[in-house]
Design a protein around this motif. Structure first.
Motif, PDB file in Angstrom:
ATOM      1  N   HIS A   1       0.826  -1.210   0.000  1.00 12.10           N
ATOM      2  CA  HIS A   1       0.000   0.000   0.000  1.00 12.10           C
ATOM      3  C   HIS A   1       0.858   1.258   0.000  1.00 12.10           C
ATOM      4  N   ASP A   2       0.245   2.344  -0.458  1.00  8.32           N
ATOM      5  CA  ASP A   2       0.913   3.654  -0.382  1.00  8.32           C
ATOM      6  C   ASP A   2       1.149   4.026   1.075  1.00  8.32           C
ATOM      7  N   LEU A   3       2.089   4.914   1.297  1.00  8.21           N
ATOM      8  CA  LEU A   3       2.450   5.352   2.645  1.00  8.21           C
ATOM      9  C   LEU A   3       1.225   5.896   3.384  1.00  8.21           C
ATOM     10  N   GLY A   4       0.917   5.303   4.534  1.00  6.82           N
ATOM     11  CA  GLY A   4      -0.190   5.772   5.363  1.00  6.82           C
ATOM     12  C   GLY A   4      -1.568   5.526   4.785  1.00  6.82           C
ATOM     13  N   ALA A   5      -1.679   4.631   3.805  1.00  6.26           N
ATOM     14  CA  ALA A   5      -2.950   4.442   3.104  1.00  6.26           C
ATOM     15  C   ALA A   5      -4.082   3.997   4.027  1.00  6.26           C
ATOM     16  N   ASP A   6      -3.752   3.308   5.104  1.00  4.87           N
ATOM     17  CA  ASP A   6      -4.793   2.762   5.974  1.00  4.87           C
ATOM     18  C   ASP A   6      -4.929   3.523   7.292  1.00  4.87           C
ATOM     19  N   ASN A   7      -4.325   4.692   7.381  1.00  3.66           N
ATOM     20  CA  ASN A   7      -4.389   5.469   8.620  1.00  3.66           C
ATOM     21  C   ASN A   7      -5.825   5.695   9.080  1.00  3.66           C
ATOM     22  N   ASP A   8      -6.640   6.280   8.217  1.00  4.19           N
ATOM     23  CA  ASP A   8      -7.984   6.686   8.632  1.00  4.19           C
ATOM     24  C   ASP A   8      -8.829   5.480   9.054  1.00  4.19           C
ATOM     25  N   ALA A   9      -8.779   4.423   8.255  1.00  8.30           N
ATOM     26  CA  ALA A   9      -9.617   3.259   8.558  1.00  8.30           C
ATOM     27  C   ALA A   9      -9.194   2.602   9.868  1.00  8.30           C
ATOM     28  N   GLU A  10      -7.888   2.447  10.081  1.00 11.34           N
ATOM     29  CA  GLU A  10      -7.421   1.796  11.298  1.00 11.34           C
ATOM     30  C   GLU A  10      -7.688   2.647  12.535  1.00 11.34           C
ATOM     31  N   LEU A  11      -7.478   3.959  12.413  1.00  8.68           N
ATOM     32  CA  LEU A  11      -7.736   4.844  13.547  1.00  8.68           C
ATOM     33  C   LEU A  11      -9.224   4.882  13.887  1.00  8.68           C
ATOM     34  N   ALA A  12     -10.062   4.875  12.871  1.00  4.56           N
ATOM     35  CA  ALA A  12     -11.509   4.837  13.127  1.00  4.56           C
ATOM     36  C   ALA A  12     -11.871   3.552  13.863  1.00  4.56           C
ATOM     37  N   GLY A  13     -11.216   2.454  13.477  1.00  5.64           N
ATOM     38  CA  GLY A  13     -11.458   1.196  14.152  1.00  5.64           C
ATOM     39  C   GLY A  13     -11.004   1.195  15.600  1.00  5.64           C
ATOM     40  N   LEU A  14     -10.054   2.090  15.934  1.00  6.24           N
ATOM     41  CA  LEU A  14      -9.584   2.218  17.319  1.00  6.24           C
ATOM     42  C   LEU A  14     -10.426   3.197  18.128  1.00  6.24           C
ATOM     43  N   GLY A  15     -11.441   3.803  17.479  1.00  4.73           N
ATOM     44  CA  GLY A  15     -12.330   4.713  18.191  1.00  4.73           C
ATOM     45  C   GLY A  15     -12.048   6.181  17.992  1.00  4.73           C
ATOM     46  N   TYR A  16     -11.113   6.538  17.108  1.00  8.38           N
ATOM     47  CA  TYR A  16     -10.821   7.943  16.849  1.00  8.38           C
ATOM     48  C   TYR A  16     -11.895   8.529  15.934  1.00  8.38           C
ATOM     49  N   SER A  17     -12.325   9.744  16.241  1.00  2.78           N
ATOM     50  CA  SER A  17     -13.293  10.440  15.399  1.00  2.78           C
ATOM     51  C   SER A  17     -12.571  11.088  14.225  1.00  2.78           C
ATOM     52  N   ALA A  18     -13.335  11.520  13.237  1.00  2.00           N
ATOM     53  CA  ALA A  18     -12.741  12.190  12.085  1.00  2.00           C
ATOM     54  C   ALA A  18     -11.996  13.452  12.517  1.00  2.00           C
ATOM     55  N   ALA A  19     -12.558  14.173  13.499  1.00  4.47           N
ATOM     56  CA  ALA A  19     -11.904  15.401  13.981  1.00  4.47           C
ATOM     57  C   ALA A  19     -10.588  15.069  14.684  1.00  4.47           C
ATOM     58  N   GLU A  20     -10.573  13.989  15.466  1.00  2.00           N
ATOM     59  CA  GLU A  20      -9.342  13.590  16.154  1.00  2.00           C
ATOM     60  C   GLU A  20      -8.272  13.135  15.168  1.00  2.00           C
ATOM     61  N   ILE A  21      -8.681  12.438  14.122  1.00  2.00           N
ATOM     62  CA  ILE A  21      -7.741  12.003  13.080  1.00  2.00           C
ATOM     63  C   ILE A  21      -7.144  13.220  12.378  1.00  2.00           C
ATOM     64  N   ALA A  22      -7.990  14.179  12.066  1.00  2.00           N
ATOM     65  CA  ALA A  22      -7.514  15.393  11.423  1.00  2.00           C
ATOM     66  C   ALA A  22      -6.532  16.147  12.315  1.00  2.00           C
ATOM     67  N   ALA A  23      -6.804  16.155  13.621  1.00  2.00           N
ATOM     68  CA  ALA A  23      -5.889  16.834  14.553  1.00  2.00           C
ATOM     69  C   ALA A  23      -4.541  16.134  14.604  1.00  2.00           C
ATOM     70  N   LEU A  24      -4.551  14.804  14.590  1.00  2.00           N
ATOM     71  CA  LEU A  24      -3.289  14.053  14.559  1.00  2.00           C
ATOM     72  C   LEU A  24      -2.511  14.359  13.301  1.00  2.00           C
ATOM     73  N   ARG A  25      -3.215  14.475  12.195  1.00  2.00           N
ATOM     74  CA  ARG A  25      -2.538  14.765  10.927  1.00  2.00           C
ATOM     75  C   ARG A  25      -1.971  16.175  10.956  1.00  2.00           C
ATOM     76  N   ASP A  26      -2.731  17.115  11.488  1.00  2.00           N
ATOM     77  CA  ASP A  26      -2.256  18.505  11.564  1.00  2.00           C
ATOM     78  C   ASP A  26      -1.009  18.636  12.434  1.00  2.00           C
ATOM     79  N   LYS A  27      -0.915  17.801  13.458  1.00  2.00           N
ATOM     80  CA  LYS A  27       0.225  17.867  14.373  1.00  2.00           C
ATOM     81  C   LYS A  27       1.422  17.100  13.859  1.00  2.00           C
ATOM     82  N   GLY A  28       1.253  16.385  12.739  1.00  2.00           N
ATOM     83  CA  GLY A  28       2.384  15.641  12.174  1.00  2.00           C
ATOM     84  C   GLY A  28       2.576  14.262  12.787  1.00  2.00           C
ATOM     85  N   VAL A  29       1.596  13.799  13.575  1.00  2.00           N
ATOM     86  CA  VAL A  29       1.683  12.457  14.149  1.00  2.00           C
ATOM     87  C   VAL A  29       1.488  11.417  13.046  1.00  2.00           C
ATOM     88  N   LEU A  30       0.709  11.766  12.022  1.00  2.00           N
ATOM     89  CA  LEU A  30       0.439  10.879  10.898  1.00  2.00           C
ATOM     90  C   LEU A  30       1.181  11.399   9.667  1.00  2.00           C
TER      91      LEU A  30
END
Length: 399
Positions: free
Chosen positions: A370-399
Motif C-alpha cells: 500500500h501507499d504510505l499511510g494508506a490505511d491510517n484513517d480506517a485503522e484509527l476509526a477502528g480504534l475509536g478515533y473520530s474524524a476530527a481527532e484524526i484530522a488533529a493528529l494529521r495537523d500535528k504531524g503524528v500521521l
C-alpha cells in the motif's frame, strides 16, 4: 481446497524495517494474519530508495498483503495510538536496537499492562543481551562477525560477502518460527513468551560444514576457511561448479550412489578403480585432479543436457542459472512462487509468494503493498478515533 488459513484471526503490529523483520511479517500475512505495518511519517528506508533500476522492488515484495499506517512515535499522541493498536493485537514485532521501545515508554511491563496476552517479538543484530547487544548491525556486518565472509570466496584470495542478504532472511525465518512457537505456547498454557532472535545467532547453524573444518584445524594459525565452490569441510567430491558448453553446472554427491551415477552418466567409470579416485577419501585428497577430470566431460554438454543426463541417472545436478533467467523460471511461475503483477505505484513487476505451502489451502489473493499511510484513517476509526481527532493528529504531524 479451503480458504481457511493457519493464521486467520491473528493480529500483528509490525514495527520492523528493511528486510529481516518485514520478511517475517510477510510470511505471517501470507499465512492469513492481519498485519498492520507502522512506518515513520516519512516512510521506512526501503520505501524511499531511489537508486538505479529495481530499487523499489524489495519494499513491494516484502510488504504485500499488509495494511499500512504512519506514526511519529516520538510524540506522545503517536505512542497513544500504538498502545491502542497493541491492546487489540496478538503480536508486536520490532527490530530496533535493544532498548529503543523502552526509551519510548513501552517497557515490557507497560506492554504487559496494555495487553497481558501480547507477544512481543524482538529481532536485533546481536540479541537483547550479551557483549555486542548495543552495536549497530546490518546483514553485511553480521556476515562479517559470524564468520560467513571468512568462509566465502576462494582460498588465497580476499574474503567476500555472500551474494544475497542471507542473514536478514535466515533471521527473519527464525523470527517467524519463534513467534509461531510462542503463539502455540500461549494458546496451550496461557503463558506469554517474548522471542529474542539475534541475527548472529541465526547465522551460526548455516556454517555447519565450515565449523567442522575450523574445529579440526583450531590449532593451525594458517587454516584457510575459504573453499570456493567446494564443500566447506572439503570432505565431499564431487562437490563443485563445473563448466558446461554454455555456462556452469553444480554437481554434488552426498552418497556414494550419487557419484556412481555421475561417473556412469559422464563416462568416467574408469575413475572408479583408479588408485587416485576409487574412494571418497582419495577423491578428496586429489581434489584438483578429480575436478579437472570431471570438468573435461561436463564441458562437452550444455547445462540443460547435463541436468537431464545426470538427473535421469540418479545424480544430483542443477544448472547455474543467471538471476535474469530465474525471474522467468517456468517452475517457479507454475507453482506461484513468482508471478507478474501491475503494481499501482511501480508498474509491471515480478513478485513472490510465500515458500510455505499447505496442502489443500488456497494461496492468499495477492494484495500489492500500500501507499504510505494508506490505511491510517480506517485503522484509527477502528480504534475509536473520530474524524476530527484524526484530522488533529494529521495537523500535528503524528500521521
Amino acid at each position: 481446497m479451503t480458504t481457511v488459513r493457519p493464521l486467520d484471526g491473528i493480529r500483528v503490529i509490525d514495527l520492523t524495517r528493511v528486510y529481516s523483520g518485514p520478511y517475517c511479517t510477510f510470511l505471517m500475512a501470507q499465512a492469513g494474519a492481519e498485519v498492520i505495518k507502522v512506518e515513520p511519517v516519512e516512510g521506512e528506508s526501503v520505501r524511499k530508495r531511489d537508486g538505479s533500476g529495481g530499487a523499489m522492488l524489495p519494499f513491494a515484495l516484502l510488504n504485500a498483503n499488509k495494511k499500512t499506517m504512519t506514526l511519529d512515535m516520538k510524540q506522545p499522541e503517536g505512542i497513544e495510538v500504538l498502545e491502542r493498536l497493541c491492546a487489540g493485537a496478538d503480536v508486536l514485532v520490532e527490530n530496533f536496537r535493544p532498548g529503543v521501545l523502552a526509551r519510548l515508554g513501552l517497557t515490557p511491563e507497560r506492554l504487559a499492562e496494555i495487553n497481558p496476552r501480547l507477544i512481543v517479538a524482538r529481532n536485533s543484530g546481536y540479541g537483547q543481551e550479551g557483549l555486542y547487544r548495543d552495536y549497530l548491525a546490518m546483514d553485511l556486518t553480521v556476515q562479517a562477525a559470524s564468520g560467513i565472509i571468512d568462509a566465502t570466496g576462494f582460498p588465497g584470495e580476499a574474503p567476500v560477502k555472500a551474494g544475497p542478504a542471507i542473514i536478514d532472511f535466515i533471521s527473519g525465518t527464525h523470527l517467524y518460527g519463534a513467534i509461531l512457537t510462542a503463539l502455540r505456547h500461549r494458546d496451550r498454557t496461557g503463558e506469554v513468551l517474548s522471542p529474542d532472535i539475534a541475527m548472529m545467532d541465526a547465522a551460526i547453524p548455516s556454517l555447519m560444514s565450515n565449523i567442522a573444518a575450523a574445529w579440526a584445524n583450531r590449532d593451525d594459525p594458517s587454516f584457510e576457511a575459504r573453499t570456493g565452490n567446494r564443500h566447506g569441510g572439503l570432505s565431499l567430491a564431487p562437490y563443485n561448479v563445473y563448466p558446461a558448453s554454455d555456462g556452469y553446472v553444480a554437481i554434488i554427491s552426498v552418497l556414494e550412489k550419487h557419484w556412481l551415477a555421475t561417473a556412469g552418466a559422464l563416462g568416467l567409470d574408469w575413475m572408479l578403480n583408479d588408485p587416485k579416485f576409487e574412494t571418497l577419501k582419495l577423491r578428496c585428497a586429489n581434489m584438483d585432479d578429480f575436478d579437472a577430470e570431471v570438468g573435461k566431460e561436463t564441458v562437452k554438454h550444455t547445462r540443460a543436457e547435463l541436468r537431464q543426463l545426470l538427473s535421469e541417472a540418479g545424480a544430483v545436478c542443477a544448472p547455474v542459472m543467471k538471476l535474469t533467467e530465474v525471474l522467468r523460471d517456468p517452475h517457479l511461475h507454475e507453482r506461484g512462487m513468482l508471478h507478474y503483477i501491475d503494481h499501482p505505484a511501480y508498474g509491471e513487476m515480478v513478485v513472490m509468494g510465500s515458500p510455505m505451502r499447505f496442502a489443500g489451502v488456497d494461496p492468499l489473493p495477492y494484495d500489492p503493498s500500500h501507499d504510505l499511510g494508506a490505511d491510517n484513517d480506517a485503522e484509527l476509526a477502528g480504534l475509536g478515533y473520530s474524524a476530527a481527532e484524526i484530522a488533529a493528529l494529521r495537523d500535528k504531524g503524528v500521521l
